[in-house]
Design an enzyme around this catalytic site. Structure first.
Site, short mmCIF file in Angstrom:
data_model
loop_
_atom_site.label_atom_id
_atom_site.label_comp_id
_atom_site.label_asym_id
_atom_site.label_seq_id
_atom_site.Cartn_x
_atom_site.Cartn_y
_atom_site.Cartn_z
N ASP A 186 35.55 37.27 38.23
CA ASP A 186 35.92 36.72 39.59
C ASP A 186 34.89 35.63 40.07
O ASP A 186 34.03 35.91 40.60
CB ASP A 186 35.92 37.98 40.44
N MET B 158 37.72 41.40 52.96
CA MET B 158 36.35 41.02 53.19
C MET B 158 36.37 41.56 54.97
O MET B 158 37.28 41.40 55.72
CB MET B 158 36.17 39.66 53.42
N MET C 88 35.30 43.87 49.65
CA MET C 88 33.73 43.63 49.93
C MET C 88 33.94 43.95 51.50
O MET C 88 33.78 43.22 52.28
CB MET C 88 33.98 42.08 49.67
N SER D 250 44.11 35.42 42.76
CA SER D 250 43.55 35.87 43.96
C SER D 250 44.51 35.46 45.03
O SER D 250 44.42 33.95 45.16
CB SER D 250 42.24 35.54 44.10
N ASP E 106 41.76 40.11 47.85
CA ASP E 106 40.43 40.26 48.45
C ASP E 106 40.25 40.67 49.70
O ASP E 106 40.65 40.23 50.78
CB ASP E 106 39.69 38.75 48.35
N MET F 3 31.07 39.21 39.64
CA MET F 3 31.14 38.15 40.35
C MET F 3 30.54 36.93 39.61
O MET F 3 29.24 37.15 39.56
CB MET F 3 30.58 38.45 41.81
N HIS G 203 45.35 39.84 42.46
CA HIS G 203 44.09 40.09 43.02
C HIS G 203 44.14 40.07 44.48
O HIS G 203 44.27 39.00 45.06
CB HIS G 203 43.08 39.24 42.32
N HIS H 257 39.92 44.33 45.73
CA HIS H 257 38.47 44.17 45.60
C HIS H 257 38.01 44.33 46.94
O HIS H 257 38.17 43.18 47.85
CB HIS H 257 38.52 42.56 44.83
C1 DX5 Z 1 35.41 35.68 46.21
C2 DX5 Z 1 36.59 36.20 45.65
C3 DX5 Z 1 37.32 35.75 44.70
C4 DX5 Z 1 37.77 34.48 44.81
C5 DX5 Z 1 38.22 33.57 43.63
O1 DX5 Z 1 34.50 36.49 47.13
O2 DX5 Z 1 36.27 37.59 45.31
O3 DX5 Z 1 38.41 36.54 44.23
O4 DX5 Z 1 39.04 34.41 45.77
O5 DX5 Z 1 38.45 32.37 44.09
P1 DX5 Z 1 37.99 31.29 43.02
O6 DX5 Z 1 38.96 31.48 41.98
O7 DX5 Z 1 38.80 29.86 44.00
O8 DX5 Z 1 36.88 31.04 42.99
ZN ZN Z 2 37.74 39.11 44.35
#
Ligand code: DX5
Ligand code: ZN
Length: 225
Positions: free
Chosen positions: A182, A44, A75, A15, A42, A144, A40, A73
């Site tokens: 994840d 948000m 969110m 990620s 993320d 998750m 990956h 991903h």
């Molecule tokens: C959290 C994200 C993850 C996060 C993982 O909402 O979806 O992808 O970046 O990071 P670590 O491995 O540090 O938990």
């Molecule tokens: Zn993620």
């Protein structure tokens, strides 16, 4: 031997949330060189989750620098109105949360219309029942193992049961659906995640911070442990 075969089918999806955003392009190239299978990303929105990250413009700028699969991903809520933007930006897998749409099948259709792989993600407290009936329509389930929103949180082992249930369901239905995990994945719990049935591991902090940031070494350990 069997552990060699197992590690061959495991994919590591680092990620970039834990990367240095001031040099994101270089970080992505380093991940590719270090043997990452996917990247990956993320996304948000400060609404579906209490944090803000990056949008399609950033993904579009990263797209020409690597041919690695962009594992996006989302969110964000609502999600439907952004599917096309992320597809055009260069996402390969588009994963959304069922709570972010009034009509799961419609969102799946929108992603398929863009010829992208479809992922659906379950938060730690979201039930497998939410997606049981649509498993045949998707390519991937993202489980998750922390509450979505931030990197560096503690792994929640209770989600492993959901992975086992899913793995069984997918086998019973004779489907080809990846199970990705994840959140809080480290060198210790990665083997439990694989044993439960996950075949794609996301990792932010472990990949970027362990062993003084030796990406190659960290990816290898996650793959082989
Ligand atoms: C959290 C994200 C993850 C996060 C993982 O909402 O979806 O992808 O970046 O990071 P670590 O491995 O540090 O938990
Ligand atoms: Zn993620």
């Amino acid at each position: 031997n069997i552990s060699k075969i197992m590690s061959n089918i495991i994919k590591i999806s680092p990620s970039i949330l834990s990367a240095d955003f001031s040099k994101l392009g270089t970080e992505v190239i380093s991940l590719e060189k270090a043997g990452a299978d996917y990247i990956h990303i993320d996304v948000m929105d400060g609404h579906f989750v209490p944090n803000l990250t990056i949008g399609p413009e950033v993904i579009k700028k990263l797209r020409p620098i690597t041919s690695k699969v962009f594992d996006v991903h989302l969110m964000i809520k609502p999600v439907d109105n952004f599917i096309k933007d992320f597809a055009d930006a260069g996402a390969d897998i588009i994963t959304f949360h069922p709570e972010a749409t009034p009509d799961i099948l419609k969102t799946i259709k929108l992603i398929k219309k863009e010829n992208k792989k479809v992922g659906v993600s379950l938060k730690p407290k979201s039930d497998v029942k939410l997606i049981e009936n649509i498993l045949s329509e998707i390519d991937l389930v993202l489980i998750m193992s922390v509450e979505p929103g931030f990197g560096g949180q503690k792994f929640m082992p209770e989600v492993l049961d959901k992975i086992k249930i899913l793995k069984k369901l997918i086998a019973e239905k004779n489907l080809n659906v990846d199970i990705e995990i994840d959140g809080g994945i480290n060198f210790e719990n990665c083997s439990e995640a694989k044993k439960a049935g996950a075949n794609i591991l996301v990792s932010g902090s472990t990949v970027f911070k362990e062993n003084k940031g030796d990406l190659k070494k960290n990816i290898e350990i996650l793959r082989n442990n």
